[in-house]
Write an enzyme that holds these catalytic residues in place. Structure first.
Site, PDB file in Angstrom:
ATOM      1  N   GLU A   1     -36.087 -16.886   2.778  1.00  0.00           N
ATOM      2  CA  GLU A   1     -35.800 -15.445   2.749  1.00  0.00           C
ATOM      3  C   GLU A   1     -35.220 -15.055   4.093  1.00  0.00           C
ATOM      4  OE1 GLU A   1     -39.107 -12.753   1.936  1.00  0.00           O
ATOM      5  OE2 GLU A   1     -39.737 -14.129   0.365  1.00  0.00           O
TER       6      GLU A   1
ATOM      7  N   ASP B   1     -42.279  -2.572   8.033  1.00  0.00           N
ATOM      8  CA  ASP B   1     -42.629  -3.731   8.840  1.00  0.00           C
ATOM      9  C   ASP B   1     -43.505  -3.391  10.034  1.00  0.00           C
ATOM     10  OD1 ASP B   1     -41.310  -6.121   7.690  1.00  0.00           O
ATOM     11  OD2 ASP B   1     -39.539  -4.833   7.848  1.00  0.00           O
TER      12      ASP B   1
END
Lengths: 393, 256
Positions: free
Chosen positions: B46, B57
């Site tokens: 990924e 995040d």
């Protein structure tokens, strides 16, 4: 033409709820409940009571005689600076804390730029005995120290946002991350008409008391609820949304939004989103956004900590695109001069955000009978240090 | 055939997907890291498209995004690098990123380019499923990519079913209500959430990510799902590595 949000959360092409799945239940809970709750009789009664007794509403619509003589028009100032805590921001935080209580939330988080929304949130949390955390860019904490201390006195924990330009955008990122990490017991009080649906509509509704009062007060004063112009500054756009709200469908009322030109729109140090922005997605909604060709968000600049946001609310993007609101911008210096001018002409030191709205008076041509309402969104106490540093008075 | 679909056809247990940010720690590291990961035996790569405001995040990936942008990474360059990766790596490749850079590139143009350089799937965490179905699914399907949605412990069963129906590769189950970041272990609530997902018998396989950082956490998620996704722990490794090849090999070996 409709300027209201549609059932999917859009104003024309702008708006929506572009959020990570982790926030979906929170946003969905709000979306399904906000209209029902804020239209309940009990809610309305408590909201109105607090606005009256705690905030000090209605705020005066003041005929500014000497400014009127100078600009050869009938200039009225909507005195949101006289609200408790010094700005319009508290209209929204009162509404949202009552909503949070009805949703069974026990903790509150918020972001703040200039600190006005942070103080307004800290204030209502103290009032209701709720735990409060406010995220504020480290850079803003330095330039708005008195507001940081106000929040602390009120019992709020102020957490510095250390990423990016360390201003409002970064504080908003941090608050959203906090919410992702605490999804069930916490309500996030967003301070402007930004963020995922239903925030822009919800905040606009809570601020719409401003234009509701303007209509009533003008009607009493001049026997006509419609001014020729309503002028308000726009960062994210909450005070402008409130001042425009009940005039949006009265197309003969000219609405003017004033953005922060910073050092000038061509200098790379500006926050004039309608000039410099393109369609993009930030903080959960599609709107106009200052960004690079690669879609990275540009760090905006303004002398005013409340206006240096890289976007505007989706409602304003739509009002800009449809031409319903005319957007102008003024530079740091023009705003500061206007702040001094208002201080000396009317005895009112405005917040530097608000001074931007005052500064467009000299750029416009009025007929002597024109009724001009300026939304005096906040007072300048918090900006003393910036006035002193600027020094030209 | 799409490499992700192919992979899940042959293998549904203990799959390891590893996330890293393109252009981190250096602009040219994207290709060699992919090679090392394949050599070390991971199943899916990924690659993160860096963004200035990554709201889902935690601090580790935020910092890698910032460094990657400072290094000059952008979507054009990343697609160029994926073309380079495809010359030497046969693993499925997923691009993961926030919607705004993709929209500025042009969604359709991005999907076409991605498919052309050898990308197999997308993860766009701030693209909600309803918008996807309405505006974007057709384009993704036409270009034979997969699109993966996130679900979290607070996602309702009804919504999980909806996401399952809209998915065409695998589902990304976030282990806790949190932003990304390494954790030491899972609580009993988290394990019962994994069990609940397992019992739902979804159409699509699911991988568990967020908080998967070591052998114990990887083993725990593999018990209930098709495998795990490692992100922040790998970014931390890259940050401190002086020898990518041997550090990556050791790290992946330690996870298995």
């Amino acid at each position: 033409m409709t300027y209201a949000v549609d059932e999917k959360g859009y104003y024309g092409q702008f708006g929506g709820a572009y959020i990570p799945e982790m926030l979906y239940p929170n946003i969905e809970e709000l979306r399904l409940n906000y209209l029902k709750i804020i239209q309940e009789d009990g809610f309305i009664a408590e909201f109105d009571q607090l606005l009256k007794d705690f905030v000090g509403r209605p705020t005066p619509l003041y005929f500014a005689k000497r400014m009127s003589e100078r600009y050869k028009a009938k200039i009225y100032l909507k005195r949101e600076d006289l609200c408790h805590t010094g700005a319009h921001k508290i209209n929204n935080t009162i509404g949202q804390i009552l909503l949070a209580q009805r949703l069974g939330k026990r903790k509150i988080i918020a972001e703040t730029g200039a600190g006005q929304h942070g103080v307004a949130t800290a204030t209502v949390c103290a009032l209701m005995g709720m735990e409060c955390i406010v995220y504020m860019g480290k850079h803003d904490m330095e330039r708005q120290k008195p507001n940081v201390e106000r929040m602390r006195i009120l019992g709020t924990k102020v957490v510095p946002a250390l990423s990016g330009s360390m201003t409002l955008k970064d504080a908003t990122n941090q608050a959203m991350r906090h919410w992702i990490n605490h999804p069930t017991d916490t309500h996030y009080i967003i301070g402007s008409v930004v963020g995922p649906h239903p925030y822009p509509d919800m905040v606009a509704r809570f601020q719409s008391v401003i234009s509701e009062e303007i209509r009533n007060q003008l009607n009493e004063e001049i026997g006509n609820p419609f001014p020729d112009y309503v002028i308000a500054c726009v960062g994210g756009g909450s005070n402008a949304a409130g001042a425009f709200y009940h005039f949006l469908n009265d197309e003969h009322v000219q609405l003017i939004g004033v953005e922060a030109g910073g050092k000038g729109v061509d200098t790379g140090k500006s926050a004039a989103t309608t000039v410099l922005g393109k369609v993009g997605i930030l903080h959960g909604s599609k709107s106009l956004l200052m960004q690079t060709a690669d879609g990275q968000v540009v760090e905006p600049y303004s002398i005013s900590a409340g206006l240096d946001y890289p976007g505007i609310g989706p409602m304003h993007a739509h009002l800009f695109e449809t031409g319903r609101v005319q957007f102008l911008n003024v530079t740091d210096d023009e705003a500061m001069n206007a702040g001094i001018e208002l201080s000396r002409t009317e005895g009112i030191i405005p917040a530097i955000e608000t001074a931007h709205a005052i500064a467009v008076l000299s750029k416009m041509d009025f007929a002597p009978d024109d009724v001009v309402v300026i939304n005096l969104s906040g007072r300048g106490d918090k900006d003393l240090e910036t006035y002193i540093k600027w020094g030209k008075y | 055939m799409n490499r992700i679909k192919e992979l899940f056809k042959s293998k549904r247990k203990s799959l390891l997907s590893v996330y890293y940010t393109a252009g981190f720690p250096t602009l040219t590291a994207t290709i060699p890291i992919a090679q090392h990961l394949e050599k070390a035996g991971v199943d899916i790569i990924e690659i993160g498209i860096p963004f200035s405001d990554p709201i889902a995040d935690g601090p580790t990936i935020q910092e890698s995004n910032k460094i990657a942008l400072d290094n000059g990474m952008n979507l054009h360059l990343l697609l160029e690098q994926v073309r380079g990766i495809r010359k030497c790596v046969s693993l499925p490749i997923i691009l993961m990123g926030y919607l705004n850079p993709v929209l500025q590139f042009g969604f359709e143009k991005f999907v076409k380019e991605a498919a052309r350089v050898g990308v197999d799937g997308l993860i766009l965490p701030d693209l909600p499923v309803d918008e996807y179905l309405l505006m974007y699914k057709k384009i993704v399907d036409e270009n034979e990519l997969t699109n993966t949605f996130l679900i979290s412990p607070t996602t309702s069963e009804k919504r999980i079913r909806k996401i399952d129906a809209a998915s065409n590769g695998f589902i990304y189950a976030v282990s806790s209500s949190s932003t990304t970041g390494a954790q030491q272990g899972f609580s009993t609530e988290q394990e019962s959430y994994f069990k609940r997902l397992q019992d739902m018998k979804l159409e699509n396989p699911f991988l568990i990510g967020f908080g998967v950082s070591n052998h114990e956490t990887f083993a725990a998620v593999s018990k209930y799902s098709s495998g795990g996704i490692v992100g922040s722990a790998f970014i931390n490794l890259l940050k401190n590595s002086t020898d990518l090849d041997s550090d990556i090999t050791r790290f992946i070996k330690g996870l298995r």
